[in-house]
Design a protein around this motif. Structure first.
Motif, PDB file in Angstrom:
ATOM      1  N   VAL A   1      16.261  27.320 -46.342  1.00  0.00           N
ATOM      2  CA  VAL A   1      17.247  27.274 -45.250  1.00  0.00           C
ATOM      3  C   VAL A   1      17.313  28.624 -44.525  1.00  0.00           C
ATOM      4  CG1 VAL A   1      18.710  25.378 -46.047  1.00  0.00           C
ATOM      5  CG2 VAL A   1      19.115  27.699 -46.895  1.00  0.00           C
TER       6      VAL A   1
ATOM      7  N   ALA B   1      20.550  25.917 -50.224  1.00  0.00           N
ATOM      8  CA  ALA B   1      21.608  24.972 -49.875  1.00  0.00           C
ATOM      9  C   ALA B   1      22.131  24.240 -51.106  1.00  0.00           C
ATOM     10  CB  ALA B   1      21.084  23.966 -48.854  1.00  0.00           C
TER      11      ALA B   1
ATOM     12  N   ASN C   1      15.372  18.331 -50.950  1.00  0.00           N
ATOM     13  CA  ASN C   1      16.620  18.299 -50.204  1.00  0.00           C
ATOM     14  C   ASN C   1      16.346  18.445 -48.709  1.00  0.00           C
ATOM     15  OD1 ASN C   1      19.307  18.416 -49.543  1.00  0.00           O
ATOM     16  ND2 ASN C   1      19.626  20.508 -50.327  1.00  0.00           N
TER      17      ASN C   1
ATOM     18  N   ALA D   1      17.630  19.794 -46.339  1.00  0.00           N
ATOM     19  CA  ALA D   1      18.455  20.860 -45.744  1.00  0.00           C
ATOM     20  C   ALA D   1      17.492  21.731 -44.966  1.00  0.00           C
ATOM     21  CB  ALA D   1      19.134  21.678 -46.838  1.00  0.00           C
TER      22      ALA D   1
ATOM     23  N   CYS E   1      15.755  22.981 -54.739  1.00  0.00           N
ATOM     24  CA  CYS E   1      16.869  22.050 -54.837  1.00  0.00           C
ATOM     25  C   CYS E   1      17.214  21.949 -56.320  1.00  0.00           C
ATOM     26  CB  CYS E   1      16.549  20.694 -54.219  1.00  0.00           C
ATOM     27  SG  CYS E   1      15.397  19.702 -55.153  1.00  0.00           S
TER      28      CYS E   1
END
Lengths: 335, 541
Positions: B160, B420, B519, B521, B534
């Motif tokens: 992220v 995240a 994920n 994200a 994740c």
């Protein structure tokens, strides 16, 4: 610079077997011997540095006798297999045997190895009966690939190239790059996918760029009758200097898979039916026109391909921008 | 790419592969080169083994390159910025950075200095798990070399905070004065043969070919004239994750997927498949039926690599020829031809009728950095952009003499943020993902080449010996790996490459694909998914 380097730079031919420009000088095969004025015996030109004023003879009767003797000794422990050997036509031993008129019958009672061919991985066969112990594979693995997976085992007449504890390539740290196969000057290492697919002199060589990662390795495609039968790295080319990895060297046959898409397909219920180009293109154009009319151009979006050629991506973004009138065009690049 | 574009003004490898063999010090971060870029890795190994170059490796895993490293910073997944800020802290506190370079060729140093001050080695160590002494040693080693070369891959971008990770690396290299010289620079290795080219060609929502911005009216006017059209759109388009999302919500009605297998390669497969399913009209253009083409309304069969001539652009900005050796099967056609036929049905007659005509007459005429690259020059080793004129030899390394594409190099101080999704009681492991040597992506290619499945026939979950013992699992036994998105059953591979607490998987196989778990994200700037972190649970079956 060695004597050999100077000779090659000046267009003087000296035969070599164990020498490869990408490797450190080794001096194992002695086929490159030359006479140096003042020296007691012939010297290996691949290892001896050239010096100012040095007088070198590369083709004397004595040198030619020595070279022939070397080839004849190698042949005395080499299978008489040229008729069906994959390397025929591209084999250095064969080339020099012809050049020096070397016959195998010179040492009829010489002992002969009888190794079983090693077929322990999907990509290449190792037949050490054909090995001339030049060490190019061993040194390529160490000096070029940087892996040191193979080395000489045993001593004297029993010397053979081996993996650790002779357990086979798959159990070793071998990454199956096949750079050793490319460096082998004889038929000891052979790409499996190429076996009986064509003779070296029948191949057209096409230079191209590898379709896998982003390094951009340069490849020779060896093509017979419109079909790729072998891939090798382009020597002295940037960035790979002859090297390839397992995917670049052996991962070309997907294009001949029977599963290839061969005709446009249009969905009908849960299945697809075959269609003509006109049908599929008309349907697509009509449907997108309808969607743009109803919902505007930004209701259309596209993902381009990071594997296909530049010109494909160019045309796709042009289609989206200049025809559909949207900037909804992207691909997977996220670095 | 956005990270480097912000810091330097252009996003690509600053230097060249042939400089690897003469580099004195490598900083390799988030790059499992021996498996993902094997030939480039040989150049690094040669430099270390044959020429005595040094190496600092920053990676949670002790993969093959660790054997060659002088210092291995085995950091916690996703703590890169903390570690890099810690290194920069030492460089500044101990006065080891390149003051002349910083003063003359960069801007915003004071802000960087203030940010780095917040990350003394002890704090960086607490976050990253790398000892304060190692952080100091790494900083001093970096300062001791004439030039250090940074190589990175998706290990830092698929977070992220991916863009910030890249900026942080760029900060470090500017601080050391390592950008704009041979054997230095910041070098992202591209995962696919033509990712660089697809970017260069403007297959991006914000730029035309040659990184010319769509918001710029003058740029649009240039392309309107060249393409003989009116009113090119000036609003930045959607990035691919948003396309999928909007297909699901019904705002994107038609989606055209060319040569990508999103149903396996995107994070959270169940979610992606729902998006593809909801799309009103899905066009797929590919060489094989894939998990993605199952959702298509129309499938166009395309010519593959070696079935038509064209160009690829490699990581080092090198435009290379790819040539035809075989005929495409059946009715399969070159991709550029397919797009041209659709344009025709909208009333646009595109003149170029070969890849060469497209490149010579349009691409290189429109993209200034490619202006000097024409097909007749692409013999042998190709040409590296920027190549502004026909007599220009191409460019080996960028930003020479501290002259950045954007003017001065921009320090962009960044803060560490955690991934995240972080482990908790229910999902106590970190899952990180990547690629394995013997396969490529979702195996559409290598899965159809003889031999590759024999070497690697299924996915595994790589876990540490410590975790294996705790879970009572031996190598080869099946485990169930679960995340909030899904679960897979795969064999455990017990390996010291992986530190305790980490599970490592790839996405080559549909069965056991890591992307059932990953994920969705995204980095807020590039929308790159956080494939590298994740939370999962692991249990013996």
């Amino acid at each position: 610079m060695t004597i050999l380097d100077v000779a090659r730079k000046n267009g003087v031919r000296i035969p070599t077997l164990c020498h490869e420009s990408a490797l450190e000088p080794y001096g194992a095969c002695r086929i490159c011997v030359v006479e140096v004025e003042g020296a007691r015996a012939p010297v290996a030109s691949c290892c001896v540095p050239a010096a100012q004023g040095m007088a070198v003879r590369t083709e004397t009767p004595r040198i030619q006798r020595a070279r022939r003797a070397i080839i004849e000794l190698l042949l005395s422990d080499h299978p008489e297999d040229c008729l069906s050997c994959e390397k025929a036509g591209a084999c250095s031993l064969q080339e020099y045997a012809y050049e020096f008129g070397a016959r195998k019958s010179r040492y009829p009672s010489a002992e002969k190895h009888n190794y079983a061919a090693l077929d322990d991985n999907p990509f290449y066969v190792r037949d050490y009966n054909k090995c001339i112990l030049c060490g190019r594979c061993v040194r390529t693995c160490a000096e070029v690939q940087g892996d040191c997976v193979i080395d000489f085992a045993h001593r004297g007449y029993d010397t053979a190239v081996s993996t650790p504890i002779n357990r086979g390539l798959i159990e070793s740290q071998c990454v199956l790059c096949g750079n050793c196969v490319q460096s082998c000057p004889v038929g000891a290492l052979t790409e499996k996918k190429s076996i009986r697919m064509g003779r070296s002199w029948e191949m057209e060589k096409v230079r191209t760029t590898c379709p896998y990662c982003g390094v951009g390795c340069q490849q020779w495609l060896h093509v017979k009758d419109g079909k790729i039968v072998k891939v090798t790295g382009v020597k002295n080319a940037e960035p790979n200097r002859g090297r390839l990895c397992v995917k670049g060297r052996f991962g070309y046959d997907f294009i001949y898979s029977e599963e290839r898409l061969k005709t446009p397909l249009i969905r009908e219920g849960d299945a697809f039916r075959e269609a003509t180009w006109d049908e599929a293109l008309d349907l697509t154009a009509d449907k997108i026109k309808e969607i743009i009319k109803k919902h505007g151009p930004d209701a259309v979006a596209g993902v381009s391909c990071a594997r296909s050629i530049n010109e494909d991506s160019y045309n796709m973004q042009k289609l989206f921008r200049s025809v559909f009138k949207t900037n909804n065009i992207d691909h997977c690049a996220r670095v | 790419m956005a990270g480097l574009a912000t810091s330097f003004g252009s996003g690509a490898m600053t230097n060249s592969f042939n400089e690897f063999s003469s580099a004195k010090l490598f900083l390799i971060i988030g790059s499992n080169m021996t498996e993902a870029h094997p030939v480039a890795a040989t150049l690094v190994k040669n430099a270390v083994v044959n020429r005595g170059a040094r190496m600092i490796l920053i990676d949670p895993r002790a993969h093959r390159l660790a054997e060659f490293a002088d210092i291995h910073c085995r950091l916690n997944v996703g703590s890169d910025i903390a570690l890099l800020n810690g290194i920069m802290h030492v460089l500044i506190a101990e006065n080891l950075y390149d003051k002349d370079y910083v003063e003359n060729f960069t801007e915003n140093f004071e802000a960087l200095k203030a940010k780095a001050a917040e990350y003394p080695p002890e704090r960086a160590s607490a976050i990253s798990g790398v000892s304060a002494d190692t952080i100091r040693a790494a900083a001093r080693m970096l300062a001791s070399a004439n030039a250090a070369m940074v190589i990175y891959t998706l290990g830092i971008t698929e977070h992220v905070c991916g863009t910030h990770n890249v900026m942080s690396v760029a900060n470090l290299q500017m601080l050391l004065g390592n950008v704009g010289l041979k054997g230095g620079g910041v070098n992202p290795l591209r995962g696919q043969n033509n990712v660089q080219g697809a970017c260069d060609m403007g297959a991006l929502p914000n730029v035309f070919p040659g990184y010319q911005r769509v918001e710029d009216a003058a740029v649009r006017a240039k392309f309107e004239k060249a393409w003989d059209v009116k009113e090119l759109p000036g609003k930045e388009g959607l990035k691919s994750p948003a396309m999928l999302e909007l297909a699901k919500s019904g705002n994107v009605k038609a989606l055209w997927i060319f040569g990508e297998n999103l149903a396996n390669s995107e994070p959270d497969i169940s979610h992606v498949e729902r998006c593809l399913e909801s799309c009103e009209f899905l066009v797929c253009q590919d060489i094989f039926p894939t998990e993605t083409t199952r959702f298509a309304d129309v499938i166009f069969p395309a010519a593959a690599w070696s079935e038509n001539e064209g160009t690829f652009t490699s990581s080092e900005r090198r435009v290379n020829m790819t040539r035809a050796a075989s005929k495409a099967p059946g009715a399969a056609m070159p991709n550029w031809w397919i797009f041209k036929q659709i344009a025709k049905r909208f009333g646009q007659e595109w003149k170029p009728d070969s890849a060469q005509e497209i490149w010579d007459n349009e691409v290189s005429a429109l993209a200034p950095a490619l202006a000097g690259i024409k097909y007749h020059r692409l013999t042998n080793d190709g040409i590296q952009w920027p190549c502004p004129s026909i007599d220009h030899p191409g460019t080996g390394f960028l930003h020479k003499d501290g002259k950045f594409t954007r003017g001065k190099g921009l320090f962009t101080p960044v803060d560490w943020v955690p991934p995240a999704e972080i482990p908790d009681e229910e999902y106590p492991f970190v899952l990180s993902t990547g690629r394995r040597l013997t396969h490529y992506h979702t195996r559409t290619q290598t899965g159809r080449c003889q031999g590759f499945d024999d070497v690697l026939g299924e996915e595994s979950a790589d876990i540490s010996p410590e975790d294996a013992e705790r879970l009572g699992v031996s190598g080869g036994e099946k485990v169930r790996v679960c995340s909030r998105r899904g679960s897979v059953e795969v064999k455990a591979k017990v390996t010291k490459e992986v530190p305790p607490g980490l599970v490592w998987m790839a996405f080559h196989f549909r069965e056991g694909c890591a992307n059932w778990l990953t994920n969705a994200a995204f980095d807020s700037i590039t929308q790159t998914a956080e494939y590298k972190a994740c939370a999962v649970s692991v249990e013996k079956i």
